[in-house]
Design a protein around this motif. Structure first.
Motif, PDB file in Angstrom:
ATOM      1  N   ALA A 108       0.836  -1.206   0.000  1.00  0.00           N
ATOM      2  CA  ALA A 108       0.000   0.000   0.000  1.00  0.00           C
ATOM      3  C   ALA A 108       0.869   1.253   0.000  1.00  0.00           C
ATOM      4  O   ALA A 108       0.572   2.226  -0.717  1.00  0.00           O
ATOM      5  N   LEU A 109       1.949   1.228   0.761  1.00  0.00           N
ATOM      6  CA  LEU A 109       2.819   2.403   0.848  1.00  0.00           C
ATOM      7  C   LEU A 109       3.691   2.572  -0.396  1.00  0.00           C
ATOM      8  O   LEU A 109       4.114   3.684  -0.711  1.00  0.00           O
ATOM      9  N   GLU A 110       3.941   1.486  -1.107  1.00  0.00           N
ATOM     10  CA  GLU A 110       4.615   1.594  -2.411  1.00  0.00           C
ATOM     11  C   GLU A 110       3.735   2.358  -3.388  1.00  0.00           C
ATOM     12  O   GLU A 110       4.200   3.199  -4.139  1.00  0.00           O
ATOM     13  N   VAL A 111       2.453   2.026  -3.383  1.00  0.00           N
ATOM     14  CA  VAL A 111       1.479   2.636  -4.278  1.00  0.00           C
ATOM     15  C   VAL A 111       1.208   4.087  -3.877  1.00  0.00           C
ATOM     16  O   VAL A 111       1.091   4.957  -4.725  1.00  0.00           O
ATOM     17  N   SER A 112       1.130   4.316  -2.563  1.00  0.00           N
ATOM     18  CA  SER A 112       0.793   5.647  -2.045  1.00  0.00           C
ATOM     19  C   SER A 112       1.564   5.886  -0.746  1.00  0.00           C
ATOM     20  O   SER A 112       1.078   5.559   0.343  1.00  0.00           O
ATOM     21  N   PRO A 113       2.774   6.450  -0.847  1.00  0.00           N
ATOM     22  CA  PRO A 113       3.636   6.610   0.326  1.00  0.00           C
ATOM     23  C   PRO A 113       3.011   7.383   1.495  1.00  0.00           C
ATOM     24  O   PRO A 113       3.398   7.178   2.642  1.00  0.00           O
ATOM     25  N   GLY A 114       2.047   8.222   1.240  1.00  0.00           N
ATOM     26  CA  GLY A 114       1.424   8.991   2.316  1.00  0.00           C
ATOM     27  C   GLY A 114       0.118   8.417   2.823  1.00  0.00           C
ATOM     28  O   GLY A 114      -0.583   9.076   3.593  1.00  0.00           O
ATOM     29  N   HIS A 115      -0.228   7.204   2.436  1.00  0.00           N
ATOM     30  CA  HIS A 115      -1.505   6.600   2.835  1.00  0.00           C
ATOM     31  C   HIS A 115      -1.521   6.398   4.351  1.00  0.00           C
ATOM     32  O   HIS A 115      -0.894   5.486   4.883  1.00  0.00           O
ATOM     33  N   GLN A 116      -2.261   7.275   5.046  1.00  0.00           N
ATOM     34  CA  GLN A 116      -2.207   7.315   6.505  1.00  0.00           C
ATOM     35  C   GLN A 116      -2.695   6.034   7.182  1.00  0.00           C
ATOM     36  O   GLN A 116      -2.131   5.606   8.184  1.00  0.00           O
ATOM     37  N   LYS A 117      -3.742   5.424   6.655  1.00  0.00           N
ATOM     38  CA  LYS A 117      -4.225   4.186   7.271  1.00  0.00           C
ATOM     39  C   LYS A 117      -3.159   3.098   7.204  1.00  0.00           C
ATOM     40  O   LYS A 117      -3.008   2.313   8.137  1.00  0.00           O
ATOM     41  N   SER A 118      -2.425   3.053   6.104  1.00  0.00           N
ATOM     42  CA  SER A 118      -1.379   2.031   5.962  1.00  0.00           C
ATOM     43  C   SER A 118      -0.203   2.324   6.880  1.00  0.00           C
ATOM     44  O   SER A 118       0.383   1.407   7.459  1.00  0.00           O
ATOM     45  N   ILE A 119       0.140   3.592   7.026  1.00  0.00           N
ATOM     46  CA  ILE A 119       1.219   3.972   7.951  1.00  0.00           C
ATOM     47  C   ILE A 119       0.820   3.577   9.368  1.00  0.00           C
ATOM     48  O   ILE A 119       1.596   2.959  10.104  1.00  0.00           O
ATOM     49  N   ARG A 120      -0.410   3.922   9.740  1.00  0.00           N
ATOM     50  CA  ARG A 120      -0.902   3.615  11.088  1.00  0.00           C
ATOM     51  C   ARG A 120      -0.951   2.098  11.308  1.00  0.00           C
ATOM     52  O   ARG A 120      -0.487   1.597  12.327  1.00  0.00           O
ATOM     53  N   ARG A 121      -1.505   1.368  10.363  1.00  0.00           N
ATOM     54  CA  ARG A 121      -1.614  -0.085  10.493  1.00  0.00           C
ATOM     55  C   ARG A 121      -0.223  -0.706  10.640  1.00  0.00           C
ATOM     56  O   ARG A 121       0.007  -1.553  11.494  1.00  0.00           O
ATOM     57  N   LYS A 122       0.724  -0.269   9.799  1.00  0.00           N
ATOM     58  CA  LYS A 122       2.077  -0.834   9.875  1.00  0.00           C
ATOM     59  C   LYS A 122       2.725  -0.510  11.219  1.00  0.00           C
ATOM     60  O   LYS A 122       3.377  -1.365  11.827  1.00  0.00           O
ATOM     61  N   GLY A 123       2.508   0.697  11.704  1.00  0.00           N
ATOM     62  CA  GLY A 123       3.061   1.067  13.007  1.00  0.00           C
ATOM     63  C   GLY A 123       2.504   0.205  14.125  1.00  0.00           C
ATOM     64  O   GLY A 123       3.229  -0.222  15.028  1.00  0.00           O
ATOM     65  N   ILE A 124       1.215  -0.062  14.080  1.00  0.00           N
ATOM     66  CA  ILE A 124       0.583  -0.918  15.089  1.00  0.00           C
ATOM     67  C   ILE A 124       1.139  -2.336  14.998  1.00  0.00           C
ATOM     68  O   ILE A 124       1.462  -2.958  16.022  1.00  0.00           O
ATOM     69  N   LEU A 125       1.279  -2.839  13.778  1.00  0.00           N
ATOM     70  CA  LEU A 125       1.836  -4.188  13.596  1.00  0.00           C
ATOM     71  C   LEU A 125       3.254  -4.271  14.153  1.00  0.00           C
ATOM     72  O   LEU A 125       3.592  -5.218  14.879  1.00  0.00           O
ATOM     73  N   LEU A 126       4.065  -3.296  13.808  1.00  0.00           N
ATOM     74  CA  LEU A 126       5.448  -3.289  14.290  1.00  0.00           C
ATOM     75  C   LEU A 126       5.496  -3.244  15.822  1.00  0.00           C
ATOM     76  O   LEU A 126       6.304  -3.941  16.440  1.00  0.00           O
ATOM     77  N   SER A 127       4.617  -2.441  16.421  1.00  0.00           N
ATOM     78  CA  SER A 127       4.610  -2.351  17.885  1.00  0.00           C
ATOM     79  C   SER A 127       4.195  -3.686  18.505  1.00  0.00           C
ATOM     80  O   SER A 127       4.748  -4.088  19.527  1.00  0.00           O
ATOM     81  N   GLU A 128       3.236  -4.371  17.897  1.00  0.00           N
ATOM     82  CA  GLU A 128       2.814  -5.670  18.427  1.00  0.00           C
ATOM     83  C   GLU A 128       3.899  -6.727  18.273  1.00  0.00           C
ATOM     84  O   GLU A 128       3.915  -7.722  18.998  1.00  0.00           O
ATOM     85  N   LEU A 129       4.793  -6.509  17.326  1.00  0.00           N
ATOM     86  CA  LEU A 129       5.924  -7.427  17.127  1.00  0.00           C
ATOM     87  C   LEU A 129       7.143  -6.988  17.955  1.00  0.00           C
ATOM     88  O   LEU A 129       8.233  -7.518  17.789  1.00  0.00           O
ATOM     89  N   ASP A 130       6.935  -6.019  18.842  1.00  0.00           N
ATOM     90  CA  ASP A 130       7.999  -5.452  19.693  1.00  0.00           C
ATOM     91  C   ASP A 130       9.141  -4.856  18.892  1.00  0.00           C
ATOM     92  O   ASP A 130      10.295  -4.875  19.322  1.00  0.00           O
ATOM     93  N   ARG A 131       8.823  -4.323  17.735  1.00  0.00           N
ATOM     94  CA  ARG A 131       9.803  -3.612  16.917  1.00  0.00           C
ATOM     95  C   ARG A 131       9.539  -2.112  17.104  1.00  0.00           C
ATOM     96  O   ARG A 131       9.157  -1.394  16.194  1.00  0.00           O
ATOM     97  N   MET A 132       9.734  -1.682  18.363  1.00  0.00           N
ATOM     98  CA  MET A 132       9.306  -0.350  18.777  1.00  0.00           C
ATOM     99  C   MET A 132      10.055   0.779  18.081  1.00  0.00           C
ATOM    100  O   MET A 132       9.448   1.791  17.740  1.00  0.00           O
ATOM    101  N   ALA A 133      11.343   0.632  17.859  1.00  0.00           N
ATOM    102  CA  ALA A 133      12.086   1.710  17.206  1.00  0.00           C
ATOM    103  C   ALA A 133      11.534   1.962  15.804  1.00  0.00           C
ATOM    104  O   ALA A 133      11.311   3.117  15.413  1.00  0.00           O
ATOM    105  N   GLU A 134      11.276   0.889  15.068  1.00  0.00           N
ATOM    106  CA  GLU A 134      10.703   1.026  13.723  1.00  0.00           C
ATOM    107  C   GLU A 134       9.298   1.619  13.784  1.00  0.00           C
ATOM    108  O   GLU A 134       8.944   2.478  12.981  1.00  0.00           O
ATOM    109  N   ALA A 135       8.519   1.149  14.750  1.00  0.00           N
ATOM    110  CA  ALA A 135       7.140   1.639  14.889  1.00  0.00           C
ATOM    111  C   ALA A 135       7.133   3.137  15.185  1.00  0.00           C
ATOM    112  O   ALA A 135       6.394   3.904  14.551  1.00  0.00           O
ATOM    113  N   LYS A 136       7.965   3.561  16.122  1.00  0.00           N
ATOM    114  CA  LYS A 136       8.002   4.979  16.493  1.00  0.00           C
ATOM    115  C   LYS A 136       8.460   5.852  15.336  1.00  0.00           C
ATOM    116  O   LYS A 136       7.888   6.918  15.085  1.00  0.00           O
ATOM    117  N   GLU A 137       9.485   5.402  14.633  1.00  0.00           N
ATOM    118  CA  GLU A 137       9.979   6.175  13.489  1.00  0.00           C
ATOM    119  C   GLU A 137       8.880   6.346  12.438  1.00  0.00           C
ATOM    120  O   GLU A 137       8.657   7.436  11.917  1.00  0.00           O
TER     121      GLU A 137
END
Length: 155
Positions: A108-137
């Motif tokens: 989704a972000l390849e197609v639309s780098p600013g797609h906010q729902k995809s950014i938010r979803r990916k951040g939530i996924l990363l946080s649930e995987l304990d990849r906090m630095a990536e999620a926060k960035e």
């Protein structure tokens, strides 16, 4: 009642698929938007009743008609995420579903780098995987007004 609703939705999905086949590629290639949107709607209906596998199939079909629409990948990511939440986080199934969800967010972000729902979803996924630095960035790209994003950034 849920199984009856799922049966109705599946029947509708088959009717849409049959219509696409009946019209042939020429109609779908003229303007694939109605076909893609029908699949998205069906996917949303299946998602609502908890048929995440069915929803994933519909969102995949929608993306095959309109691969430049980030919403189809984002919706599919959410369905993969729901499947992951239904199993123990130590299982391979959980990890595979989470990786598929992340992959769809990336599509989704390849197609639309600013797609906010995809950014938010990916951040939530990363946080649930304990990849906090990536999620926060990643989540710093979103507005601080989002309560769930703020909770993740405050960890």
């Amino acid at each position: 009642q849920t199984s009856t609703m799922m049966d109705i939705i599946r029947d509708q999905l088959y009717l849409v698929s049959a219509k696409v086949l009946e019209l042939g590629e020429s109609e779908a290639s003229k303007d694939p938007t109605p076909f893609a949107e029908d699949q998205k709607i069906r996917g949303n209906e299946l998602f609502q009743v908890g048929d995440y596998h069915g929803a994933i199939k519909c969102y995949s079909e929608a993306a095959s008609f309109l691969p430049d629409n980030p919403a189809y990948y984002c919706n599919r990511a959410f369905a993969w995420h729901k499947l992951a939440q239904g199993v123990d986080s130590e299982t391979t199934e959980y990890k595979v579903n989470m990786e598929k969800a992340l992959r769809d967010c990336d599509l989704a972000l390849e197609v639309s780098p600013g797609h906010q729902k995809s950014i938010r979803r990916k951040g939530i996924l990363l946080s649930e995987l304990d990849r906090m630095a990536e999620a926060k960035e990643l989540l710093r790209r979103l507005h601080e007004k989002d309560g769930q994003v703020r909770l993740i950034l405050d960890r």
